[in-house]
Design a protein around this motif. Structure first.
Motif, short mmCIF file in Angstrom:
data_model
loop_
_atom_site.label_atom_id
_atom_site.label_comp_id
_atom_site.label_asym_id
_atom_site.label_seq_id
_atom_site.Cartn_x
_atom_site.Cartn_y
_atom_site.Cartn_z
N THR A 118 0.84 -1.21 0.00
CA THR A 118 0.00 0.00 0.00
C THR A 118 0.87 1.27 0.00
O THR A 118 0.47 2.30 -0.53
CB THR A 118 -0.98 0.01 1.19
N ARG A 119 2.07 1.19 0.56
CA ARG A 119 2.97 2.37 0.48
C ARG A 119 3.39 2.62 -0.97
O ARG A 119 3.53 3.75 -1.40
CB ARG A 119 4.19 2.21 1.39
N GLU A 120 3.59 1.55 -1.70
CA GLU A 120 3.94 1.67 -3.12
C GLU A 120 2.78 2.32 -3.89
O GLU A 120 2.97 3.23 -4.71
CB GLU A 120 4.24 0.27 -3.67
N ALA A 121 1.57 1.86 -3.57
CA ALA A 121 0.39 2.45 -4.22
C ALA A 121 0.26 3.93 -3.88
O ALA A 121 -0.09 4.75 -4.73
CB ALA A 121 -0.86 1.68 -3.77
N PHE A 122 0.57 4.27 -2.63
CA PHE A 122 0.55 5.67 -2.22
C PHE A 122 1.53 6.49 -3.05
O PHE A 122 1.20 7.54 -3.60
CB PHE A 122 0.87 5.78 -0.72
N GLY A 123 2.76 6.00 -3.16
CA GLY A 123 3.79 6.74 -3.90
C GLY A 123 3.41 6.96 -5.35
O GLY A 123 3.59 8.06 -5.90
N ARG A 124 2.85 5.92 -5.98
CA ARG A 124 2.43 6.04 -7.39
C ARG A 124 1.27 7.03 -7.52
O ARG A 124 1.24 7.85 -8.43
CB ARG A 124 1.99 4.67 -7.93
N TYR A 128 8.92 8.64 -5.96
CA TYR A 128 8.37 8.80 -7.33
C TYR A 128 8.00 10.27 -7.58
O TYR A 128 8.25 10.82 -8.65
CB TYR A 128 7.14 7.91 -7.55
N PHE A 129 7.37 10.86 -6.55
CA PHE A 129 7.00 12.28 -6.66
C PHE A 129 8.27 13.13 -6.73
O PHE A 129 8.38 14.06 -7.55
CB PHE A 129 6.15 12.67 -5.45
N ALA A 130 9.24 12.78 -5.90
CA ALA A 130 10.49 13.56 -5.82
C ALA A 130 11.21 13.58 -7.16
O ALA A 130 11.77 14.59 -7.56
CB ALA A 130 11.39 12.97 -4.74
#
Lengths: 319, 278
Positions: free
Chosen positions: A15-21, A48-50
């Protein structure tokens, strides 16, 4: 979109990966989305945002209180900030700042905690957040979301960005079992009835939703009809769905990857005490865990489908 | 009736006269409330007055002006000085100042955005305002707006660790659109700062954290005017003004008296103080 009782566990992204995407996607759509991180971008997945928007990612170093308060200032100046760290750090070291600068004046800050629960594994209890549902729910004006999988997380992040007001989203470290189709839609504060049932209701949140589905499948084989509710929004809580479950099934089991004395279970019990008292069994953590693999820990600390099945038997005996 | 207009001035004598009026409000407000923090409000009067009447870009007729300069009272317990200034500027009703701390008043014990939306932030828990101000300064930079953010800190307040997290961050990020002011009145609740947790060498600490430091007498209006201009002209690093002040300034029996950190004047003391501030 709903998954049948014969649930087969298949792992999807964390879910952290999903958050980052999802955050990076939002960043492309809205220039007002800004992000704060405290030296964990590669773990919280704000990386990813960075990479796409370095000028909108504020690396605060290991200083969570400062990060949260800077986030509040950005929000007060009209930005839509997401601040992120391990749940264990952002909600504890940033709590007082969340209380005075964010919750009380209802400031538009989004807080995303990663590495929640014991399923982070080997790093051990200092990094495991097992108290933050209590902390987040204690703050007036906060909406508290605990998504089960990738699809639910993506929806939660998007919803948070569109909603004016403080939000806490609880995400985890390990790959999360897929519960929903990628196009699933949700409504804030409305539980999802994943499996219909008449004998008992299993109320679950986060990573425990998949275990609840497995348990329901096993119970069906024994002739017990178990309803499964995914409480993706812990606050505001869907009291109507809980009342209906109590009236229609007469017994409930709550399961969460959090301290059992201060998380979803106590909130469910409060709702039922107000609306429709019924026997409830509570599955969660009694105290702090230890290092180990995520699977070993979930087994040892009783957060598995067989533990839910046992609790169902106990609660049915009390009906 | 709100009059959303004010006469700005650069004249130190005119500013000094506004300061006297602000001090009278502080005394009558806290006297009427029978509680509050007069000492640390009185010490900050010249700082706040110089900002609101001369230095800051703001317009009481347009409180939501996106390009307005921001002011955060991080030492939130000095709320009376801010309330008096906001009321004298025309942002909030002057006639209600004496409802300070009373049930239903917009003038809450500490600044509360829910009751006074023109406040830039709710404060009162010490140590948080500088970080919030940095967030606003970052937003200005992203939005390519040239407003500045001013944060008033207490001396005791900067014992909080978060202040130094914020100080380190601001200089590393080269945030030059923020100006912190330390109201260095040398007294905190339990007594003299140097006997509780000494801050010295204070200017060296800020310099070591990468800030441009200006030290002055915080009651000297021309010095404050010059310092705010110097801060605004400082590029590539944040600026802090260490303002040496007198707690309880302007009222003889309150000056340098730790008692008046958090104790309001009695009706007799109000009368005496107002005579001195006539």
């Amino acid at each position: 979109m709903l998954i049948a009782a014969k649930y087969e566990k298949k792992l999807g992204p964390a879910t952290r990966e999903a958050f980052g995407r999802a955050l990076a996607e939002l960043g492309r759509e809205n220039p007002d989305i800004v992000v704060g991180d405290a030296d964990l971008t590669k773990s919280t997945m704000t990386t990813y945002f960075a990479k796409e928007f370095p000028e909108r990612l504020f690396e605060c170093g290991i200083a969570e209180a400062n990060m949260v308060a800077i986030g509040a200032g950005l929000a007060l100046a009209g930005k839509i900030p997401f601040v992120s760290s391990f749940s264990a750090f952002v909600m504890t070291k940033g709590f007082e700042q969340l209380r005075v600068l964010v919750a009380y004046p209802n400031v538009n800050l989004k807080v995303v905690g990663t590495h929640s629960g014991i399923s982070i594994g080997e790093d051990g209890p200092s990094q495991m957040s097992v108290e933050e549902i209590a902390l987040a729910c204690a703050l007036p004006n906060f909406v508290v979301i605990s998504p089960a999988d990738e699809a639910a997380t993506k929806w939660a992040v998007r919803w948070a960005a569109e909603h004016y007001g403080p939000v806490f989203i609880r995400t985890g470290r390990p790959k999360a079992p897929i519960v929903y189709n990628s196009d699933a839609s949700f409504e804030i504060g409305k539980a999802v009835e994943l499996v219909p049932g008449t004998d008992v209701t299993i109320v679950a949140t986060g990573l425990m939703v998949a275990e609840a589905l497995l348990a329901a499948g096993q119970l069906e084989g024994e002739g017990i009809s178990a309803r499964v509710l995914d409480i993706h929004t812990i606050k505001p809580l869907d009291e109507e769905a809980l009342e209906r479950a109590a009236r229609e099934t007469g017994a409930l089991v709550v399961v969460e990857e959090h301290l059992v004395d201060s998380g979803l279970g106590v909130r469910v019990a409060q709702a039922l005490a107000k609306r429709c008292p019924a026997p409830v069994e509570f599955i969660g953590l009694e105290g702090y865990a230890e290092s180990g693999s995520p699977d070993e820990l979930l087994d040892k600390y009783g957060l598995r489908a067989p533990n839910i099945v046992d609790a169902v038997r106990r609660v049915l005996a009390r009906k | 009736m709100l009059v959303a207009s004010m006469e700005r001035t650069k004249d130190p004598a005119a500013l000094a006269s506004i300061c006297k009026q602000i001090r009278r409000h502080i005394i009558t407000m806290t006297g009427a409330a029978k509680s509050g923090h007069p000492g640390g409000s009185l010490s900050a009067v010249e700082i706040v007055t110089t900002l609101y009447w001369d230095v800051m870009r703001h317009d009481p007729a347009r409180p939501d002006w996106p390009d307005r300069d921001r002011f955060i009272l991080s030492k939130g317990h000095a709320a009376p000085v801010l309330y008096a200034a906001l009321a004298e500027c025309g942002y909030t009703p002057k006639e209600a100042l004496n409802t300070l701390r009373k049930l239903g008043s917009i003038y809450q014990g500490h600044p509360d955005k829910r009751f006074i939306p023109v406040l830039e932030a709710s404060t009162g828990s010490l140590g948080e305002g500088l970080s919030a101000g940095i967030g606003m300064a970052l937003a200005a930079r992203l939005d390519k707006r040239d407003y500045r953010t001013y944060v008033l800190l207490g001396d005791g307040e900067i014992q909080e660790g978060q202040i130094w997290e914020a100080a380190m961050f601001a200089s590393y990020q080269k945030i030059d659109n923020i100006c912190a002011i330390v109201d260095y009145n040398k007294i905190q609740l339990d007594g003299f700062v140097k006997e509780i947790l000494d801050l010295e060498p204070l200017a060296d600490k800020w310099r070591a954290f990468g800030w441009h430091v200006i030290e002055l007498d915080g009651h000297d209006i021309p010095a404050l005017q010059k310092a705010f201009a110097e801060a605004a002209a400082t590029k590539g690093k944040p600026a802090v003004i260490i303002a040496h002040t007198v707690k309880g300034k302007g009222v003889s029996f309150m000056e340098n008296n730790p008692k008046y950190h958090g104790v309001a004047p009695t009706p007799e003391e109000v009368e005496l103080a107002l005579k001195e501030l006539a």
